[in-house]
Design a protein around this motif. Structure first.
Motif, PDB file in Angstrom:
ATOM      1  N   TRP A  42       0.842  -1.212   0.000  1.00 25.52           N
ATOM      2  CA  TRP A  42       0.000   0.000   0.000  1.00 25.52           C
ATOM      3  C   TRP A  42       0.866   1.248   0.000  1.00 25.52           C
ATOM      4  O   TRP A  42       0.598   2.234  -0.677  1.00 25.52           O
ATOM      5  CB  TRP A  42      -0.922  -0.013   1.222  1.00 25.52           C
ATOM      6  N   ASN A  43       1.943   1.160   0.780  1.00 23.16           N
ATOM      7  CA  ASN A  43       2.842   2.299   0.902  1.00 23.16           C
ATOM      8  C   ASN A  43       3.483   2.669  -0.439  1.00 23.16           C
ATOM      9  O   ASN A  43       3.703   3.840  -0.724  1.00 23.16           O
ATOM     10  CB  ASN A  43       3.925   1.942   1.923  1.00 23.16           C
ATOM     11  N   ALA A  46       0.324   4.184  -2.585  1.00 26.15           N
ATOM     12  CA  ALA A  46      -0.334   5.334  -1.962  1.00 26.15           C
ATOM     13  C   ALA A  46       0.669   6.261  -1.286  1.00 26.15           C
ATOM     14  O   ALA A  46       0.641   7.471  -1.479  1.00 26.15           O
ATOM     15  CB  ALA A  46      -1.375   4.855  -0.958  1.00 26.15           C
ATOM     16  N   GLN A  51      -1.017   7.690  -5.076  1.00 25.89           N
ATOM     17  CA  GLN A  51      -2.284   7.250  -5.672  1.00 25.89           C
ATOM     18  C   GLN A  51      -3.005   6.397  -4.631  1.00 25.89           C
ATOM     19  O   GLN A  51      -2.792   5.186  -4.547  1.00 25.89           O
ATOM     20  CB  GLN A  51      -2.036   6.439  -6.950  1.00 25.89           C
ATOM     21  N   VAL A  52      -3.826   7.046  -3.827  1.00 25.62           N
ATOM     22  CA  VAL A  52      -4.390   6.358  -2.666  1.00 25.62           C
ATOM     23  C   VAL A  52      -5.357   5.266  -3.089  1.00 25.62           C
ATOM     24  O   VAL A  52      -6.255   5.485  -3.897  1.00 25.62           O
ATOM     25  CB  VAL A  52      -5.094   7.351  -1.727  1.00 25.62           C
ATOM     26  N   SER A  53      -5.105   4.073  -2.564  1.00 29.62           N
ATOM     27  CA  SER A  53      -5.964   2.933  -2.867  1.00 29.62           C
ATOM     28  C   SER A  53      -6.885   2.649  -1.691  1.00 29.62           C
ATOM     29  O   SER A  53      -6.449   2.532  -0.554  1.00 29.62           O
ATOM     30  CB  SER A  53      -5.099   1.703  -3.162  1.00 29.62           C
ATOM     31  N   ALA A 109      -9.090   7.099  -6.193  1.00 26.88           N
ATOM     32  CA  ALA A 109      -9.391   6.421  -4.934  1.00 26.88           C
ATOM     33  C   ALA A 109     -10.787   5.796  -4.987  1.00 26.88           C
ATOM     34  O   ALA A 109     -10.986   4.656  -4.553  1.00 26.88           O
ATOM     35  CB  ALA A 109      -9.280   7.406  -3.776  1.00 26.88           C
ATOM     36  N   ARG A 179       4.026  11.690  -7.059  1.00 21.48           N
ATOM     37  CA  ARG A 179       3.241  12.096  -5.898  1.00 21.48           C
ATOM     38  C   ARG A 179       3.330  13.605  -5.690  1.00 21.48           C
ATOM     39  O   ARG A 179       2.321  14.271  -5.438  1.00 21.48           O
ATOM     40  CB  ARG A 179       3.767  11.392  -4.645  1.00 21.48           C
ATOM     41  N   ILE A 237      -5.000   0.830   4.754  1.00 19.25           N
ATOM     42  CA  ILE A 237      -4.767   2.273   4.797  1.00 19.25           C
ATOM     43  C   ILE A 237      -4.244   2.676   6.175  1.00 19.25           C
ATOM     44  O   ILE A 237      -3.304   3.455   6.302  1.00 19.25           O
ATOM     45  CB  ILE A 237      -6.071   3.040   4.488  1.00 19.25           C
ATOM     46  N   ILE A 241      -0.971   4.590   7.236  1.00 19.01           N
ATOM     47  CA  ILE A 241      -1.015   5.943   7.802  1.00 19.01           C
ATOM     48  C   ILE A 241      -0.424   6.001   9.213  1.00 19.01           C
ATOM     49  O   ILE A 241       0.364   6.891   9.531  1.00 19.01           O
ATOM     50  CB  ILE A 241      -2.470   6.474   7.824  1.00 19.01           C
ATOM     51  N   VAL A 245       3.293   7.421   6.317  1.00 19.94           N
ATOM     52  CA  VAL A 245       3.167   7.322   4.872  1.00 19.94           C
ATOM     53  C   VAL A 245       4.519   7.627   4.216  1.00 19.94           C
ATOM     54  O   VAL A 245       5.187   8.581   4.584  1.00 19.94           O
ATOM     55  CB  VAL A 245       2.097   8.324   4.375  1.00 19.94           C
TER      56      VAL A 245
END
Ligand SMILES: Nc1ncnc2c1ncn2[C@@H]1O[C@H](COP(=O)(O)OP(=O)(O)OP(=O)(O)O)[C@@H](O)[C@H]1O
Ligand SMILES: [Mg+2]
Lengths: 336, 241
Positions: A42-43, A46, A51-53, A109, A179, A237, A241, A245
């Motif tokens: 994820w890191n 996102a 590109q936040v998933s 997202a 990003r 997520i 977080i 991040v």
């Protein structure tokens, strides 16, 4: 100290099953390691690429089902499906990214959220293949948790080292550039569509592998579990977080904390409410205990808000700030 | 073979013609000024060249090749670099990393990329800031970072969009020096600038537009005395009060 911390942690993790022998804690640690892998993935997409998933479960579930189907349909050891699970998740990520990376920011997202739901519905409806709501049951390879633990550890270490290597390379520079400013990145010769695809596929591969591991370890999956929005996608997520991040060790810290928090709610504050209910014999507290245990999603939500307010860069990202609060003298020095 | 040319460029945003039939040619090695009042379409022309927007019609030719519609990152690979009027630093990356990211468009290894980046930082006079986060640079140096990054892609044609705006007098002198140094390196430059003193002293030739249309082209002296240019700028000055 900072440089040795990862090695120290690794040594502790290698020794852990020898020191802590009860199944329950070993089980939790296997989950932590699995979440390290998912969090690392994820890191990449996102945290580093921006590109936040919201749909990591799409990849996780695909990996899990690949492993399950290998065993039930092909009679091939689901362990072989570890890599295949990752590749299958990439097969989902590829067409998805190809189309949806034309969307920016919140729209992307939202598309990942939709992917999550679409995959869950496919797994539910395509009964011939997946068994639908009934799910897939396989016979686990090992009785002891220790082999699973070491497999999970190997995967987690490989994921963290792999991501670190990628981030030190041209790809890493390109991910972070995208990003920070997609237009600037394009103008500097970066094929932003291509590199977002690469980033997403790395994430999908890692998350799919984690899914395969889950199938092998738990022996049972169904669509609600492995394509779960709150228990997989949102949890991913949070792992990203809370830890920090866009930091290499963020997902490691995040995985520990989030599995602990998840367990804290699942067990009703480690049995606190059940104990209180038994002690007082109060019906109200029994009911309350039930709600608390079901309210972990709410708890997650509150946690996110608190973390974003207090530690916007996560625990790893804001480590200096945290040490500054502690009366250790190591953090903030008084002005000379 | 012509070095660089735009032919009959047109860009409509809805019903508004931001660029309306603009053509010009830039010779290799020259500094070519592009002027016009606010909103006359200068930045849009840059956006059309680098294909952030695709032209409604018209074409862009570079070294005998039609590059109209080439993707933005390919324009960079084709050795046309640009800066942004509204600067776009990669904020949470260091100044060095900003330039390394750009250098990767030419370098094969990370080592090469770092060398090229350091060299470019030295050349552009930003080496002393290399470890600073790009977002914490003061505005003058952000503008300089734009140029440095563009230079690290080793362009043959550089598009500068108001890199002198907002600079103090000493920074202004440095900026002019840098632009001259870049030209001496053999890089051809198209420069958009509002500060007349800068553009008039630095440009070999100037192309003036208003409301998306060409109104004059020639040497700085010719353009400065052209009635249509005087009217466009005076008109603007009156309108502003
Ligand atoms: N993306 C866009 N969408 C719609 N209209 C736009 C867009 N970009 C520019 N315009 C319009 O096109 C016209 C030309 O704008 P442009 O930015 O090219 O002017 P400029 O000459 O660079 O002005 P300035 O000197 O203020 O930078 C303006 O009317 C502007 O509002
Ligand atoms: Mg402009």
């Amino acid at each position: 100290m900072k440089r040795f911390a990862p090695f120290l942690l690794l040594v502790i993790l290698i020794l852990f099953p020898l020191l802590v022998r009860d199944d329950y804690h070993q089980h939790l640690m296997i989950l932590v390691l699995m979440w390290v892998v998912i969090g690392a993935g994820w890191n990449v997409i996102a945290g580093y690429t921006g590109q936040v998933s919201f749909g990591d479960a799409a990849f996780f579930g695909t990996g899990a089902y690949t492993a399950g189907l290998f065993a039930t349909k092909l009679s091939i050891s689901p362990w072989w499906a570890m890599a295949a699970g990752g590749v299958a998740a990439m097969a989902v990520a590829f067409p998805f990214g190809w189309i949806c990376f034309r969307l920016r920011g919140a729209y992307f997202a939202l598309a990942t959220l939709a992917l999550n739901e679409v995959m869950r519905h496919i797994a539910t409806i395509w009964e011939d293949l997946t068994g639908g709501m009934v799910g897939i049951l396989i016979i686990q390879t090992f009785v002891s948790k220790v082999p699973y633990y070491y497999i999970a550890l190997a995967l987690a270490v490989a994921a963290v080292i792999g991501v670190q290597a990628v981030m030190g390379s041209k790809w890493g520079y390109y991910f972070v550039s995208i990003r920070e400013d997609q237009d600037a990145a394009e103008s500097l010769g970066i094929d932003t569509h291509l590199y977002k695809m690469i980033s997403l596929n790395i994430a999908a591969f890692l998350t799919g592998m984690a899914g395969s591991l889950y199938m092998n370890y738990m022996g049972f999956i169904d669509p609600e579990v492995v394509f779960s929005l709150h228990d997989i996608s949102i949890m991913a997520i949070l792992v990203g977080i809370v830890g920090g991040v866009g930091t290499v060790y963020g997902p490691v810290v995040g995985a520990f904390i989030m599995v602990a928090v998840h367990e804290f709610f699942r067990t009703g504050f480690f049995g606190f409410f059940k104990g209180l209910a038994a002690l007082t014999g109060s019906q109200a507290i029994t009911t309350l205990a039930k709600y608390v245990m079901q309210a972990h999603v709410l708890g997650f939500g509150i946690l996110v808000v608190v973390v974003i307010l207090v530690l916007p860069n996560g625990i790893v990202g804001d480590w200096k700030k945290i040490t500054g609060w502690l009366p250790l003298g190591g953090g903030r020095r008084s002005a000379a | 073979m012509r070095f660089f040319e735009v032919k009959n460029l047109v860009k409509y945003f809805g019903g508004l013609a931001a660029v309306n039939d603009v053509s010009f040619e830039v010779k290799e090695g020259e500094i070519f000024g592009l002027i016009g009042p606010n909103g006359s379409g200068k930045t849009t022309i840059f956006n059309l060249i680098s294909n952030f927007h695709s032209p409604t019609s018209g074409s862009v030719l570079f070294k005998g090749r039609d590059i109209t519609g080439l993707k933005t990152h390919r324009i960079c690979k084709a050795r046309i670099a640009r800066t942004f009027q509204v600067v776009k630093p990669l904020g949470r990356m260091t100044v060095l990393d900003n330039v390394v990211a750009a250098a990767f468009s030419r370098a094969k290894t990370k080592h090469e990329a770092r060398d090229l980046a350091m060299e470019t930082l030295e050349f552009c006079g930003l080496a002393h800031r290399k470890d600073m986060l790009a977002k914490s640079l003061p505005i003058g140096e952000r503008k300089r970072l734009e140029i440095t990054r563009a230079m690290a892609t080793l362009p043959e044609l550089l598009l500068l969009d108001e890199t002198a705006a907002g600079l103090n007098p000493s920074e202004l002198v440095e900026a002019i020096d840098l632009i001259r140094k870049i030209r001496e390196k053999g890089v051809t430059i198209i420069i958009v600038e509002h500060i007349m003193k800068v553009i008039m002293t630095i440009s070999d030739r100037i192309h003036a537009i208003n409301f998306g249309r060409t109104i004059a082209e020639g040497t700085p002296g010719e353009v400065a005395n052209h009635p249509a240019v005087i009217e466009a700028y005076l008109g603007e000055a009156y309108a502003r009060g």
